[in-house]
Scaffold this motif. Structure first.
Motif, PDB file in Angstrom:
ATOM      1  N   GLU A   1     -14.627  16.945  -2.449  1.00 27.15           N
ATOM      2  CA  GLU A   1     -15.006  18.217  -1.840  1.00 27.15           C
ATOM      3  C   GLU A   1     -16.434  18.137  -1.321  1.00 27.15           C
ATOM      4  O   GLU A   1     -17.216  17.275  -1.717  1.00 27.15           O
ATOM      5  N   ALA A   2     -16.769  19.059  -0.432  1.00 30.95           N
ATOM      6  CA  ALA A   2     -18.122  19.094   0.131  1.00 30.95           C
ATOM      7  C   ALA A   2     -19.118  19.522  -0.944  1.00 30.95           C
ATOM      8  O   ALA A   2     -18.875  20.462  -1.698  1.00 30.95           O
ATOM      9  N   VAL A   3     -20.236  18.807  -1.005  1.00 28.24           N
ATOM     10  CA  VAL A   3     -21.304  19.103  -1.968  1.00 28.24           C
ATOM     11  C   VAL A   3     -22.510  19.623  -1.193  1.00 28.24           C
ATOM     12  O   VAL A   3     -22.935  19.011  -0.206  1.00 28.24           O
ATOM     13  N   TYR A   4     -23.057  20.741  -1.627  1.00 35.77           N
ATOM     14  CA  TYR A   4     -24.239  21.345  -1.000  1.00 35.77           C
ATOM     15  C   TYR A   4     -25.410  21.244  -1.964  1.00 35.77           C
ATOM     16  O   TYR A   4     -25.256  21.451  -3.176  1.00 35.77           O
ATOM     17  N   LYS A   5     -26.590  20.929  -1.412  1.00 29.35           N
ATOM     18  CA  LYS A   5     -27.781  20.780  -2.234  1.00 29.35           C
ATOM     19  C   LYS A   5     -28.971  21.485  -1.595  1.00 29.35           C
ATOM     20  O   LYS A   5     -28.957  21.826  -0.410  1.00 29.35           O
ATOM     21  N   ILE A   6     -29.992  21.693  -2.414  1.00 28.68           N
ATOM     22  CA  ILE A   6     -31.205  22.372  -1.966  1.00 28.68           C
ATOM     23  C   ILE A   6     -32.121  21.360  -1.291  1.00 28.68           C
ATOM     24  O   ILE A   6     -32.417  20.307  -1.846  1.00 28.68           O
TER      25      ILE A   6
ATOM     26  N   VAL B   1     -35.288  21.056  -5.828  1.00 24.93           N
ATOM     27  CA  VAL B   1     -34.835  20.227  -4.706  1.00 24.93           C
ATOM     28  C   VAL B   1     -33.881  19.138  -5.213  1.00 24.93           C
ATOM     29  O   VAL B   1     -34.176  18.438  -6.182  1.00 24.93           O
ATOM     30  N   GLY B   2     -32.749  19.012  -4.543  1.00 25.94           N
ATOM     31  CA  GLY B   2     -31.753  18.027  -4.941  1.00 25.94           C
ATOM     32  C   GLY B   2     -30.677  18.574  -5.842  1.00 25.94           C
ATOM     33  O   GLY B   2     -29.678  17.896  -6.100  1.00 25.94           O
ATOM     34  N   LYS B   3     -30.832  19.807  -6.313  1.00 22.56           N
ATOM     35  CA  LYS B   3     -29.822  20.422  -7.165  1.00 22.56           C
ATOM     36  C   LYS B   3     -28.687  20.967  -6.303  1.00 22.56           C
ATOM     37  O   LYS B   3     -28.881  21.356  -5.151  1.00 22.56           O
ATOM     38  N   THR B   4     -27.505  21.007  -6.878  1.00 23.68           N
ATOM     39  CA  THR B   4     -26.363  21.543  -6.144  1.00 23.68           C
ATOM     40  C   THR B   4     -26.473  23.056  -6.029  1.00 23.68           C
ATOM     41  O   THR B   4     -27.093  23.730  -6.860  1.00 23.68           O
ATOM     42  N   CYS B   5     -25.859  23.605  -4.962  1.00 20.39           N
ATOM     43  CA  CYS B   5     -25.939  25.043  -4.723  1.00 20.39           C
ATOM     44  C   CYS B   5     -24.693  25.499  -3.987  1.00 20.39           C
ATOM     45  O   CYS B   5     -23.889  24.684  -3.519  1.00 20.39           O
ATOM     46  N   ASN B   6     -24.550  26.808  -3.894  1.00 23.09           N
ATOM     47  CA  ASN B   6     -23.440  27.423  -3.167  1.00 23.09           C
ATOM     48  C   ASN B   6     -24.004  28.100  -1.933  1.00 23.09           C
ATOM     49  O   ASN B   6     -24.800  29.038  -2.039  1.00 23.09           O
ATOM     50  N   PRO B   7     -23.640  27.654  -0.712  1.00 25.54           N
ATOM     51  CA  PRO B   7     -24.266  28.229   0.491  1.00 25.54           C
ATOM     52  C   PRO B   7     -23.966  29.706   0.683  1.00 25.54           C
ATOM     53  O   PRO B   7     -24.728  30.413   1.345  1.00 25.54           O
ATOM     54  N   GLU B   8     -22.873  30.201   0.111  1.00 24.63           N
ATOM     55  CA  GLU B   8     -22.525  31.611   0.289  1.00 24.63           C
ATOM     56  C   GLU B   8     -23.370  32.527  -0.593  1.00 24.63           C
ATOM     57  O   GLU B   8     -23.737  33.631  -0.186  1.00 24.63           O
TER      58      GLU B   8
END
Length: 678
Positions: A420-425, A434-441
């Protein structure tokens, strides 16, 4: 290469299996000359058996457990392929992905007419995140075309160029913010630079003019904040971003060359095959003369190569730009650039001169052994003459290896796109997240956004840190392991088949009356019917070592940034040890397979007998084996050199008769390499 490999099997039977040489050939009644009869650390030589007529036919199945394991592993491999094909999405490889995780240029989406990926600030692609996660820490959007002019947001905001500039801002951008807010929030890039698409990505159109790096017609660029910077800073960012993409583009150009020259490649391979066949036939009748003519021809071909390199070096002397160093030039995807440098031709000339001297010295010191090797080559050519179908069997091995490679590659691609797509700061160095995962929504209203107001949550890569991701990593390792196992099994099957066919020739007293009707097919059927388990056993051992080597290479790449010298030293030692172990296992397996083909024993027994046999004749085997291999190498060099010279003059349009026949190519060395390797 396949033809010489087929020739080599009977040569190895003659050189290695000296315990089995009959009395009428060795001149004695018991064992080969020079062989002791006492039992030592290397075992007892097998005595001459006048009733032995070659590969035994009454044999039983060997290493059945390994055969069962192989079948179960193949079933599991098919299951892994089904999982990969049902969950994978190859679009993730074909299409670039923007910061929102959406594909660029995919039909049926809102980005269908936007095939290119545009980076807001290419300089930030010099970040280590590019190497670790293959994603630049800068906003990226899909665009219809790459920018073709210099333009800053400050200059475009209040001019007619703003409509042009807006197409490179985030979708839905409204000009209702101040300049500082727009640049802070990453709604628009600070500056546009002339760019060209490469692998569907927009990269600055960097080129060199009289030794000066430029983008468009400029040697500097404006950073969008009122100051100008040198192009070299832009180059560093672009290099980090397109290193892998240049390799992909190079592969596409090579593929294009294949599509326009495939018929000439086939013709060249046929020419090389005919030359190899004529070479083998002539060896059967004129082995001594052919070998010495071959040696002289190789020396002459290398001499011509040295002369040609010197002439090119002299021609380039004094030309502008020809004195540039290879180190300063760096890696170029257009390899024709290197041919315009003096240093390139000097390097070729030195290499060919060293090779010429080495060959001449070897010929001087090994002249007596060459006479013995000539006799072996003559006998090997006779064996190929009686078993002509052996020259076609390498095509079977090639076809099976292509199946293994195709299945492994497709499974690897589908597995790699199952995540799945992974989003990060990104984009706030002062932020501890910085570098931590996040939810764009949910990121705009989350605590992370309040702690780091200048940071953004954007797409990083396809993967994940869940158990599913770890399971996919395990499946990838299993995929690599099974590829090695099956590929080694295919090679082992070919070695046993050819060894069995040539052993039938070797022990046939009256040739061709005592030869079986179809020696190659008989050897192939015996190998599959009785010794699938033994072949799987030998291939399994080699596959384990090769998989460990791949894992060591992966760890080495991951630990390159570490400063621990002991860890680096330990990694180098492990890589060296496993490289040596792989070479030894390949050598032992090859000789064990020959024993399996002849006597039908299991893998361990065959490996032990082969090892002791080699140890009892270590000097004889080493000298004759290497001398014969050296002569075969000279034959390969002669054929390869002749075909290579013909291909070079043809594809560079230097043959006047067919000057306009050769197709236009990006790299003329592509068909040349195929011709010479065929």
């Amino acid at each position: 290469e396949p033809l010489s490999g087929a020739l080599g099997h009977v040569g190895k039977l003659r050189r290695d299996w000296t315990d089995r040489i009959p009395a009428w050939e060795s001149g004695g009644a018991g064992r080969p000359p020079g062989e002791g009869g006492n039992k030592g650390a290397s075992g007892t030589p097998q005595k001459y058996d006048p009733t032995f007529k070659g590969p035994i036919y009454n044999r039983g199945c060997t290493d059945i457990i390994c055969c069962v394991f192989l079948l179960l592993a193949i079933v599991g491999y098919v299951a892994v392929g089904i999982i990969a094909w049902t969950h994978g999405d190859p679009r993730k490889v074909i299409y670039p992905t923007d910061s929102r995780g959406e594909f660029c240029g995919q039909k049926g989406t809102k980005n269908a007419n936007k095939p290119y990926l545009f980076y807001f600030n290419i300089v930030k692609c010099a970040s280590p995140l590019v190497l670790l996660e293959f994603q630049c820490p800068t906003p990226q959007i899909c665009v219809e075309k790459c920018p073709d002019r210099y333009l800053t947001y400050l200059n475009a905001r209040n001019s007619r160029d703003f409509e042009y500039y807006k197409q490179f801002c985030v979708p839905g951008f409204q000009n209702n913010k101040g300049v500082a807010e727009v640049l802070r929030d990453g709604d628009c890039p600070a500056v546009l630079t002339p760019s060209k698409p490469l692998a569907r990505r927009c990269f600055p159109a960097i080129h060199a003019h009289k030794g000066v790096l430029m983008v468009g017609n400029e040697t500097t660029y404006e950073d969008g904040h009122g100051s100008r910077k040198n192009i070299t800073e832009l180059v560093e960012g672009a290099k980090k971003a397109n290193g892998v993409l240049e390799a992909r583009q190079l592969a596409m150009r090579i593929f294009e060359d294949y599509t326009v020259s495939w018929y000439w490649i086939v013709i060249g391979l046929v020419i090389a095959m005919v030359m190899s066949l004529l070479f083998i036939i002539l060896l059967r009748f004129l082995a001594g003369i052919m070998v010495w003519v071959m040696i002289v021809m190789v020396i002459l071909v290398l001499g011509y190569g040295i002369f040609h390199c010197y002439m090119e070096y002299s021609r380039l002397r004094g030309e502008a730009g020809s004195d540039v160093s290879l180190v300063d030039l760096g890696f170029q995807t257009d390899f024709r650039v290197y041919l315009h440098l003096q240093q390139t031709w000097m390097a070729f000339m030195v290499i060919l001169s060293i090779l010429e001297v080495i060959i001449i010295l070897l010929l001087i010191f090994l002249r007596k052994r060459i006479l013995i090797a000539i006799a072996l080559i003559k006998e090997a050519s006779r064996a190929v003459g009686y078993v002509m179908c052996s020259m076609l069997y390498p095509l079977v091995t090639f076809f099976l290896l292509c199946l293994c490679i195709a299945y492994w590659a497709s499974t690897a691609v589908f597995l790699s796109t199952s995540n799945e797509a992974v989003y990060k700061i990104f984009d706030d160095p002062a932020c501890p997240l910085v570098g931590k995962t996040c939810n764009p929504e949910t990121f705009p209203s989350s605590n992370e956004s309040r702690l780091c107001p200048n940071a953004r949550c954007q797409f990083a890569f396809y993967g994940g840190e869940s158990g599913y991701h770890r399971a996919l990593l395990g499946l990838q390792i299993f995929n690599v392991f099974m590829f090695f196992w099956l590929a080694n099994f295919v090679l082992a099957l070919g070695q046993v088949t050819l060894a069995g066919a040539f052993a039938s020739y070797y022990w046939a007293l009256r040739k061709p009356d005592d030869l079986p009707a179809f020696p190659l097919f008989s050897a192939f059927s015996r190998a599959l019917r009785y010794h699938t388990g033994s072949l799987a056993f030998g291939a399994l051992i080699l596959a384990i070592v090769q998989t460990i080597r791949v894992m060591l290479e992966y760890l080495d790449q991951r630990l390159k940034a570490a400063e621990n010298k002991f860890a680096k030293f330990l990694m180098i030692c492990l890589k060296c040890c496993f490289w040596c172990l792989e070479k030894f296992i390949k050598f032992l397996n090859r000789n064990a397979y020959i024993m399996i083909a002849i006597y039908g024993t299991n893998f361990c027994t065959s490996a032990r007998n082969a090892f002791f046999l080699l140890m009892r004749n270590i000097i004889r085997v080493a000298v004759l084996d290497k001398v014969t291999d050296f002569l075969f190498l000279l034959g390969k060099l002669l054929i390869v050199g002749s075909v290579g010279i013909l291909a070079f003059f043809f594809f560079t349009h230097r043959i006047r008769i067919v000057q306009d026949t050769a197709p236009p190519l990006n790299y003329y060395w592509v068909p040349i390499l195929v011709w010479t390797s065929g």
